[in-house]
Design a protein around this motif. Structure first.
Motif, PDB file in Angstrom:
ATOM      1  N   ALA A 215     102.399 -38.134  33.647  1.00  0.00           N
ATOM      2  CA  ALA A 215     102.382 -38.936  34.433  1.00  0.00           C
ATOM      3  C   ALA A 215     102.085 -40.604  33.726  1.00  0.00           C
ATOM      4  O   ALA A 215     102.854 -41.085  33.990  1.00  0.00           O
ATOM      5  CB  ALA A 215     101.004 -39.155  35.744  1.00  0.00           C
TER       6      ALA A 215
ATOM      7  N   GLN B 117     105.920 -36.329  53.486  1.00  0.00           N
ATOM      8  CA  GLN B 117     105.489 -38.220  53.184  1.00  0.00           C
ATOM      9  C   GLN B 117     106.277 -39.156  51.978  1.00  0.00           C
ATOM     10  O   GLN B 117     106.530 -40.024  52.721  1.00  0.00           O
ATOM     11  CB  GLN B 117     104.198 -38.367  53.064  1.00  0.00           C
TER      12      GLN B 117
ATOM     13  N   HIS C 154     100.431 -33.042  35.881  1.00  0.00           N
ATOM     14  CA  HIS C 154     100.421 -33.313  34.512  1.00  0.00           C
ATOM     15  C   HIS C 154      99.702 -34.841  34.266  1.00  0.00           C
ATOM     16  O   HIS C 154     100.648 -35.256  34.017  1.00  0.00           O
ATOM     17  CB  HIS C 154     100.809 -32.612  33.593  1.00  0.00           C
ATOM     18  N   ASP C 155      98.442 -34.680  34.069  1.00  0.00           N
ATOM     19  CA  ASP C 155      97.378 -35.965  34.054  1.00  0.00           C
ATOM     20  C   ASP C 155      98.826 -37.000  32.919  1.00  0.00           C
ATOM     21  O   ASP C 155      99.164 -38.380  32.743  1.00  0.00           O
ATOM     22  CB  ASP C 155      96.366 -35.949  33.859  1.00  0.00           C
TER      23      ASP C 155
ATOM     24  N   VAL D 259     106.102 -39.677  39.853  1.00  0.00           N
ATOM     25  CA  VAL D 259     105.117 -38.528  39.947  1.00  0.00           C
ATOM     26  C   VAL D 259     105.167 -38.630  41.073  1.00  0.00           C
ATOM     27  O   VAL D 259     104.207 -39.907  41.640  1.00  0.00           O
ATOM     28  CB  VAL D 259     104.267 -39.807  38.796  1.00  0.00           C
TER      29      VAL D 259
ATOM     30  N   LYS E 245      91.503 -33.006  41.683  1.00  0.00           N
ATOM     31  CA  LYS E 245      92.614 -34.321  42.005  1.00  0.00           C
ATOM     32  C   LYS E 245      93.252 -33.226  42.243  1.00  0.00           C
ATOM     33  O   LYS E 245      94.303 -33.585  41.462  1.00  0.00           O
ATOM     34  CB  LYS E 245      92.577 -35.022  40.229  1.00  0.00           C
TER      35      LYS E 245
ATOM     36  N   MET F  94     109.325 -45.062  44.493  1.00  0.00           N
ATOM     37  CA  MET F  94     108.838 -44.280  45.746  1.00  0.00           C
ATOM     38  C   MET F  94     108.692 -44.460  47.066  1.00  0.00           C
ATOM     39  O   MET F  94     108.648 -45.993  47.736  1.00  0.00           O
ATOM     40  CB  MET F  94     107.555 -45.410  45.532  1.00  0.00           C
TER      41      MET F  94
END
Ligand code: ADP
Length: 490
Positions: A374, A317, A370-371, A311, A18, A386
């Motif tokens: 997150a 973008q 770092h999952d 995150v 991922k 965001m």
């Protein structure tokens, strides 16, 4: 209606490989389709990081030692799948890892190596060769992003002779038009398309290039992208990144389907990666998560100080250049916290590090992937930032809604489709949106969010509204099934 046979082909698959939302979407859609009774196979490269991760895999019977012939040489791969113990008992897609150490046994998923086009042309070919080897063609071959976008053309050319694929239809989903897989046209011979120039985009060839994604857009039976707004946007010069005309030509075949969320992975009610759980009806655990997050980020805890979370991949973008003229003002003025998890362009990483160094009691930064962190940031923050320049769908804003963390987003792409503006008078809405891509617009919206934060009663309602929204695959996945059926007539 009979169950469908579906192959999903992609370069990412959570949790094995991922870098962003694509991985979550392929995993979530695959699981939904299998749960719904369809026969699903997911093809993804067996990257070094999967091989090294310790996940138990076994050879997939019938998929051993397959030679794929390219003009100058053959490349061999074998299929591997999850060992039974890891596969679980609920209906799941069959994961088909394309094991080809020569091409995928490298650090990272994507490379700047000279054979990057071959790495993913091979993935496209491996999917088709596997279908032949296993003697089973799908009803729908669902390609995702540029890495698998040559499949429709290979089907029309290299595999045209094979009646096995006579009723197979292709769908190409564009998850991000910013990545098109463009290469010098001299590489066409290497990937076996040297004789097929007539099928490629002529303008690109004139410029000495070709593009995986454009080729897919030209030849897939149907096209989709990951939100309704983005499906409209990419047909304009502002968002189409040079593909707007092609997409306009195919607009009748292009649909927008907002990504689903896998609430098996992303729900504070039972998220295994967070220590305190909570729901809309019993939200107390969220305050504990805030304290835990701030402790983990080494920041002083004060329940009244709003905590902002980020995150993200740190690329242009995502719009973080808007922070430069907005965030420092708030950090100077407000008793607030900012927790950032991200990796990407060094200018962004360094900027966040500068914020951390300048306001060490207010800013926490983790550079990298770092999952678990997150999930903690989604759960422990009060607001999620965001400010994307463009956002095909975006998952994090949907995660933050479920985690009771109202998002502040730019009204673009999937953000526009999934976040509703908070109206304190009517007590409706789920977050805060701004239109213009400017620091002033972002700052004005943060200001507006903070004013609402001070009305804690209204805030509770805002949080509650977001937590009760449902973006599950059980809803969104049905749109894909309808699309598959319209495509195949089944
Ligand atoms: P994109 O696909 O453009 O990166 P999305 O919002 O669709 O954006 O999906 C991002 C996914 O990647 C989310 O699951 C998010 O949690 C995850 N993610 C992004 N950056 C990181 C990171 N540094 N560490 C852990 N997870 C990350």
């Amino acid at each position: 209606m009979r169950p469908l046979r579906i192959c999903l082909a992609a370069s990412e698959l959570a949790p094995f490989a991922k870098t962003g939302g694509l991985a979550d979407v392929v995993a979530g859609l695959g699981r939904f389709l299998a749960r719904a009774g369809h026969d699903v196979r997911v093809f993804v490269p067996f990257y070094k990081r999967i091989a090294d991760s310790g996940v138990a895999t076994v050879p997939l019977p019938g998929g051993e030692d397959v030679d794929v012939r390219f003009p100058t040489r053959s490349i061999r791969f074998s299929l591997r799948t999850l060992a039974e113990a890891d596969a679980g008992t609920a209906p799941r897609p069959q994961i088909c890892f394309v094991d080809c150490p020569e091409l995928y046994g490298r650090d990272g998923l994507y490379t700047d190596d000279g054979d990057e086009s071959l790495r993913f042309a091979m993935l496209c070919r491996a999917v088709l060769e596997s279908c032949q080897r296993l003697g089973q063609a799908p009803d729908v071959l669902h390609c995702n992003d540029w890495h698998t976008a040559l499949i429709p053309l290979y089907l029309k050319t290299t595999y045209h002779w094979d009646r096995l694929f006579a009723s197979t239809r292709t769908l190409l989903s564009i998850h991000n038009i910013g990545y098109q897989g463009g290469f010098p046209e001299s590489q066409l011979d290497t990937i076996g398309l040297g004789e097929q120039r007539a099928f490629l985009h002529h303008g690109d060839l004139r410029d000495g290039r070709f593009s995986f994604l454009k080729t897919g857009v030209l030849h897939a039976n149907k096209l989709s992208t990951v939100s309704v707004t983005y499906a409209r946007e990419i047909r304009t010069a502002e968002f189409g990144m040079g593909m707007e005309e092609l997409l306009e030509n195919r607009k009748d075949d292009l649909v927008g389907i907002v990504n689903g969320v896998d609430y098996g992975d992303w729900d504070p009610a039972n998220d295994p990666l967070i220590p305190h759980h909570y729901t809309a009806d019993a939200p107390a655990g969220k305050a504990k998560m805030k304290a835990a997050l701030l402790a983990r980020m080494d920041l002083p805890h004060d329940p009244r100080a709003p905590t902002f979370g980020v995150v993200s991949r740190l690329t242009s973008q995502k719009g973080f250049e808007l922070f430069a003229d907005s965030i420092p003002v708030f950090l100077q003025r407000e008793d607030m916290r900012l927790c950032v998890l991200g990796s990407g362009e060094s200018r962004h990483e360094e900027y966040f590090q500068w914020l951390r160094d300048t306001w060490p009691n207010k800013v926490g930064v983790y550079r990298g992937f770092h999952d678990e962190l997150a999930h903690w940031i989604e759960a422990g923050s009060d607001l999620f930032l965001m400010p994307s320049r463009f956002e095909p769908c975006g998952l994090n804003q949907m995660y933050s809604l479920r985690y009771g963390t109202p998002p502040i987003v730019r009204r673009t792409g999937g953000l526009a489709d999934t976040v509703e503006p908070w109206d304190p008078a009517k007590r409706t809405g789920t977050g805060f949106l701004f239109d213009e891509f400017s620091s002033q617009a972002l700052a004005g919206t943060i200001d507006w969010a903070l004013r609402n934060w001070r009305d804690q009663k209204g805030w509770k309602q805002l949080v509650d509204n977001g937590m009760r929204r449902d973006f599950s695959w059980d809803k969104q996945g049905l749109e894909y099934v309808a699309l598959y059926r319209s495509l195949t007539g089944l």
